[in-house]
Design a protein around this motif. Structure first.
Motif, PDB file in Angstrom:
ATOM      1  N   ARG A   1       0.841  -1.195   0.000  1.00 32.26           N
ATOM      2  CA  ARG A   1       0.000   0.000   0.000  1.00 32.26           C
ATOM      3  C   ARG A   1       0.887   1.259   0.000  1.00 32.26           C
ATOM      4  NH1 ARG A   1      -3.061  -1.119   4.106  1.00 32.26           N
ATOM      5  NH2 ARG A   1      -4.905  -1.773   2.971  1.00 32.26           N
ATOM      6  N   ARG A   2       1.965   1.211   0.787  1.00 36.30           N
ATOM      7  CA  ARG A   2       2.841   2.365   0.936  1.00 36.30           C
ATOM      8  C   ARG A   2       3.721   2.603  -0.293  1.00 36.30           C
ATOM      9  NH1 ARG A   2       6.720   1.561   5.464  1.00 36.30           N
ATOM     10  NH2 ARG A   2       4.910   0.451   6.234  1.00 36.30           N
ATOM     11  N   PHE A   3       4.339   1.533  -0.815  1.00 34.51           N
ATOM     12  CA  PHE A   3       5.335   1.687  -1.877  1.00 34.51           C
ATOM     13  C   PHE A   3       4.844   1.298  -3.271  1.00 34.51           C
ATOM     14  CE2 PHE A   3       8.036   0.729   1.917  1.00 34.51           C
ATOM     15  CZ  PHE A   3       8.618   1.989   2.037  1.00 34.51           C
ATOM     16  N   GLY A   4       3.749   0.533  -3.345  1.00 36.43           N
ATOM     17  CA  GLY A   4       3.271   0.043  -4.631  1.00 36.43           C
ATOM     18  C   GLY A   4       3.995  -1.227  -5.035  1.00 36.43           C
ATOM     19  N   PRO A   5       3.447  -1.957  -5.996  1.00 34.67           N
ATOM     20  CA  PRO A   5       3.991  -3.271  -6.347  1.00 34.67           C
ATOM     21  C   PRO A   5       5.346  -3.225  -7.033  1.00 34.67           C
ATOM     22  CG  PRO A   5       2.235  -2.678  -7.854  1.00 34.67           C
ATOM     23  CD  PRO A   5       2.264  -1.627  -6.786  1.00 34.67           C
ATOM     24  N   THR A   6       5.665  -2.126  -7.689  1.00 34.02           N
ATOM     25  CA  THR A   6       6.940  -2.088  -8.408  1.00 34.02           C
ATOM     26  C   THR A   6       8.110  -1.742  -7.497  1.00 34.02           C
ATOM     27  OG1 THR A   6       6.513   0.197  -9.076  1.00 34.02           O
ATOM     28  CG2 THR A   6       5.907  -1.540 -10.639  1.00 34.02           C
ATOM     29  N   LYS A   7       7.848  -1.013  -6.411  1.00 33.39           N
ATOM     30  CA  LYS A   7       8.944  -0.586  -5.534  1.00 33.39           C
ATOM     31  C   LYS A   7       9.050  -1.401  -4.248  1.00 33.39           C
ATOM     32  CE  LYS A   7       9.069   4.100  -7.267  1.00 33.39           C
ATOM     33  NZ  LYS A   7       8.885   5.504  -6.994  1.00 33.39           N
ATOM     34  N   ALA A   8       7.988  -2.057  -3.832  1.00 33.58           N
ATOM     35  CA  ALA A   8       8.016  -2.821  -2.579  1.00 33.58           C
ATOM     36  C   ALA A   8       8.944  -4.024  -2.712  1.00 33.58           C
ATOM     37  CB  ALA A   8       6.609  -3.288  -2.219  1.00 33.58           C
ATOM     38  N   THR A   9       9.774  -4.236  -1.696  1.00 32.18           N
ATOM     39  CA  THR A   9      10.718  -5.351  -1.707  1.00 32.18           C
ATOM     40  C   THR A   9      10.562  -6.188  -0.448  1.00 32.18           C
ATOM     41  OG1 THR A   9      12.473  -4.163  -0.529  1.00 32.18           O
ATOM     42  CG2 THR A   9      12.399  -3.908  -2.942  1.00 32.18           C
ATOM     43  N   VAL A  10      11.162  -7.367  -0.463  1.00 26.29           N
ATOM     44  CA  VAL A  10      11.174  -8.220   0.723  1.00 26.29           C
ATOM     45  C   VAL A  10      11.941  -7.524   1.842  1.00 26.29           C
ATOM     46  CG1 VAL A  10      11.888 -10.455   1.666  1.00 26.29           C
ATOM     47  CG2 VAL A  10      10.888 -10.332  -0.625  1.00 26.29           C
ATOM     48  N   VAL A  11      12.971  -6.777   1.498  1.00 28.87           N
ATOM     49  CA  VAL A  11      13.740  -6.021   2.505  1.00 28.87           C
ATOM     50  C   VAL A  11      12.837  -4.994   3.179  1.00 28.87           C
ATOM     51  CG1 VAL A  11      15.664  -4.411   2.835  1.00 28.87           C
ATOM     52  CG2 VAL A  11      15.955  -6.416   1.360  1.00 28.87           C
ATOM     53  N   ASP A  12      11.951  -4.333   2.419  1.00 30.16           N
ATOM     54  CA  ASP A  12      11.000  -3.378   3.006  1.00 30.16           C
ATOM     55  C   ASP A  12      10.069  -4.076   3.993  1.00 30.16           C
ATOM     56  OD1 ASP A  12      11.934  -1.186   1.457  1.00 30.16           O
ATOM     57  OD2 ASP A  12      10.625  -1.770  -0.210  1.00 30.16           O
ATOM     58  N   VAL A  13       9.610  -5.261   3.614  1.00 29.01           N
ATOM     59  CA  VAL A  13       8.729  -6.039   4.497  1.00 29.01           C
ATOM     60  C   VAL A  13       9.480  -6.415   5.771  1.00 29.01           C
ATOM     61  CG1 VAL A  13       7.410  -8.185   4.738  1.00 29.01           C
ATOM     62  CG2 VAL A  13       7.328  -6.905   2.581  1.00 29.01           C
TER      63      VAL A  13
ATOM     64  N   SER B   1      14.630 -14.005   7.521  1.00 27.87           N
ATOM     65  CA  SER B   1      13.516 -14.509   8.340  1.00 27.87           C
ATOM     66  C   SER B   1      12.226 -14.587   7.526  1.00 27.87           C
ATOM     67  CB  SER B   1      13.302 -13.601   9.561  1.00 27.87           C
ATOM     68  OG  SER B   1      14.440 -13.597  10.388  1.00 27.87           O
ATOM     69  N   VAL B   2      12.024 -13.614   6.661  1.00 30.17           N
ATOM     70  CA  VAL B   2      10.842 -13.623   5.798  1.00 30.17           C
ATOM     71  C   VAL B   2      10.951 -14.781   4.811  1.00 30.17           C
ATOM     72  CG1 VAL B   2       9.532 -12.334   4.057  1.00 30.17           C
ATOM     73  CG2 VAL B   2      10.473 -11.137   6.057  1.00 30.17           C
ATOM     74  N   TYR B   3      12.164 -14.970   4.252  1.00 34.98           N
ATOM     75  CA  TYR B   3      12.375 -16.042   3.277  1.00 34.98           C
ATOM     76  C   TYR B   3      12.216 -17.435   3.887  1.00 34.98           C
ATOM     77  CZ  TYR B   3      13.943 -12.887  -0.423  1.00 34.98           C
ATOM     78  OH  TYR B   3      13.993 -11.920  -1.404  1.00 34.98           O
ATOM     79  N   ARG B   4      12.340 -17.555   5.195  1.00 38.91           N
ATOM     80  CA  ARG B   4      12.102 -18.870   5.823  1.00 38.91           C
ATOM     81  C   ARG B   4      10.631 -19.272   5.702  1.00 38.91           C
ATOM     82  NH1 ARG B   4      16.523 -17.525   8.864  1.00 38.91           N
ATOM     83  NH2 ARG B   4      15.602 -16.370  10.588  1.00 38.91           N
ATOM     84  N   HIS B   5       9.760 -18.288   5.638  1.00 39.63           N
ATOM     85  CA  HIS B   5       8.317 -18.568   5.496  1.00 39.63           C
ATOM     86  C   HIS B   5       7.869 -18.562   4.038  1.00 39.63           C
ATOM     87  CE1 HIS B   5       7.269 -18.436   9.799  1.00 39.63           C
ATOM     88  NE2 HIS B   5       8.221 -17.529   9.893  1.00 39.63           N
ATOM     89  N   PHE B   6       8.499 -17.712   3.244  1.00 40.41           N
ATOM     90  CA  PHE B   6       8.162 -17.585   1.826  1.00 40.41           C
ATOM     91  C   PHE B   6       9.474 -17.615   1.045  1.00 40.41           C
ATOM     92  CE2 PHE B   6       4.821 -15.506   4.247  1.00 40.41           C
ATOM     93  CZ  PHE B   6       3.696 -16.142   3.739  1.00 40.41           C
ATOM     94  N   PRO B   7       9.708 -18.658   0.247  1.00 43.59           N
ATOM     95  CA  PRO B   7      11.022 -18.886  -0.349  1.00 43.59           C
ATOM     96  C   PRO B   7      11.466 -17.863  -1.390  1.00 43.59           C
ATOM     97  CG  PRO B   7       9.453 -20.508  -1.153  1.00 43.59           C
ATOM     98  CD  PRO B   7       8.761 -19.723  -0.079  1.00 43.59           C
ATOM     99  N   SER B   8      10.548 -17.010  -1.857  1.00 48.03           N
ATOM    100  CA  SER B   8      10.926 -16.013  -2.859  1.00 48.03           C
ATOM    101  C   SER B   8       9.964 -14.831  -2.789  1.00 48.03           C
ATOM    102  CB  SER B   8      10.879 -16.629  -4.266  1.00 48.03           C
ATOM    103  OG  SER B   8       9.535 -16.952  -4.605  1.00 48.03           O
ATOM    104  N   LYS B   9      10.374 -13.756  -3.429  1.00 46.84           N
ATOM    105  CA  LYS B   9       9.494 -12.585  -3.510  1.00 46.84           C
ATOM    106  C   LYS B   9       8.205 -12.961  -4.242  1.00 46.84           C
ATOM    107  CE  LYS B   9       9.309  -7.889  -5.353  1.00 46.84           C
ATOM    108  NZ  LYS B   9      10.041  -6.822  -6.050  1.00 46.84           N
ATOM    109  N   ALA B  10       8.327 -13.758  -5.294  1.00 49.58           N
ATOM    110  CA  ALA B  10       7.139 -14.187  -6.052  1.00 49.58           C
ATOM    111  C   ALA B  10       6.190 -14.996  -5.172  1.00 49.58           C
ATOM    112  CB  ALA B  10       7.559 -15.000  -7.271  1.00 49.58           C
ATOM    113  N   ALA B  11       6.740 -15.886  -4.346  1.00 51.09           N
ATOM    114  CA  ALA B  11       5.902 -16.702  -3.458  1.00 51.09           C
ATOM    115  C   ALA B  11       5.172 -15.821  -2.452  1.00 51.09           C
ATOM    116  CB  ALA B  11       6.747 -17.742  -2.742  1.00 51.09           C
ATOM    117  N   LEU B  12       5.855 -14.802  -1.944  1.00 51.65           N
ATOM    118  CA  LEU B  12       5.239 -13.882  -0.992  1.00 51.65           C
ATOM    119  C   LEU B  12       4.119 -13.094  -1.671  1.00 51.65           C
ATOM    120  CD1 LEU B  12       5.122 -12.506   1.764  1.00 51.65           C
ATOM    121  CD2 LEU B  12       6.994 -11.006   1.008  1.00 51.65           C
ATOM    122  N   ARG B  13       4.370 -12.598  -2.853  1.00 49.95           N
ATOM    123  CA  ARG B  13       3.360 -11.824  -3.575  1.00 49.95           C
ATOM    124  C   ARG B  13       2.160 -12.696  -3.940  1.00 49.95           C
ATOM    125  NH1 ARG B  13       6.219  -6.909  -6.087  1.00 49.95           N
ATOM    126  NH2 ARG B  13       4.784  -6.980  -7.838  1.00 49.95           N
TER     127      ARG B  13
END
Length: 197
Positions: A23-35, A45-57
């Motif tokens: 919501r804050r950064f939009g889909p093109t700028k939001a990163t796993v690091v931001d999360v 730690s995020v990647y332990r639950h979701f193996p990739s940015k695509a999986a998280l999205r």
């Protein structure tokens, strides 16, 4: 009050935070690091639950789509409701859910429109679930003699396609029209009359 990092890191918490970051950064700028930063944890730690940015999205998109399915399933599963009334209520609930998503949080809706284009598997599953609910409603009507359809799955798909203007995100701008409710009611009435036995 405990810090964000002190709370247990769960998939649900990650998905909620990802939604805020999108919501804050939009889909093109939001990163796993931001999360991860918003959660107060490392991106590993995020990647332990979701193996990739695509999986998280994809998981965020699936969660967003699933919210509207709950109410629709309640309507499709209502045992005492006659099928024609159930069909009208289901179509209305789908339209209202999509319209509210677009109107209540336009930034997030725009973000999800981008994510939907990326997540074809998630979208295909969602559409299959919706058409499956319609199929059950029409099958109930055929069984009790209130609706007529020779090919129930084809009829369900046709109803879904015929009402696309009222639930497909590409038509979201149309949902602001002052005549959209009357147009929706006219299409729904025509469909239900056409299916009546």
């Amino acid at each position: 009050m405990p810090s964000a990092a002190a709370e247990p890191l769960t998939p649900e918490r990650i998905l909620e935070t990802t939604e805020e970051v999108l919501r804050r950064f939009g889909p093109t700028k939001a990163t796993v690091v931001d999360v991860a930063r918003a959660l107060g944890v490392s991106h590993g730690s995020v990647y332990r639950h979701f193996p990739s940015k695509a999986a998280l999205r994809e998981a965020v998109t699936d969660r967003w789509l699933a919210k509207s399915v709950v109410r629709l399933e309640e309507i499709a599963s209502a045992p005492a409701e006659p099928a024609p009334s159930k069909l009208e209520a289901w179509l209305e609930a789908l339209f209202e859910a999509k319209r509210h998503k677009a109107g209540d949080d336009p930034e997030l809706f725009a973000t999800y429109t981008v994510l939907l284009a990326e997540s074809s598997g998630v979208v295909d599953h969602h559409l299959s679930e919706l058409i499956g609910q319609l199929t059950r409603i029409i099958a109930q009507g055929v069984a009790d003699g209130t609706l007529a359809a020779q090919d129930v799955p084809a009829a369900a798909r046709a109803v879904f396609d015929a009402t696309g203007r009222f639930h497909d995100p590409q038509y979201a701008a149309d949902w602001l029209s002052p005549t959209i409710t009357a147009e929706f009611e006219a299409v729904t009435s025509l469909i239900v009359r056409g299916l009546r036995a």
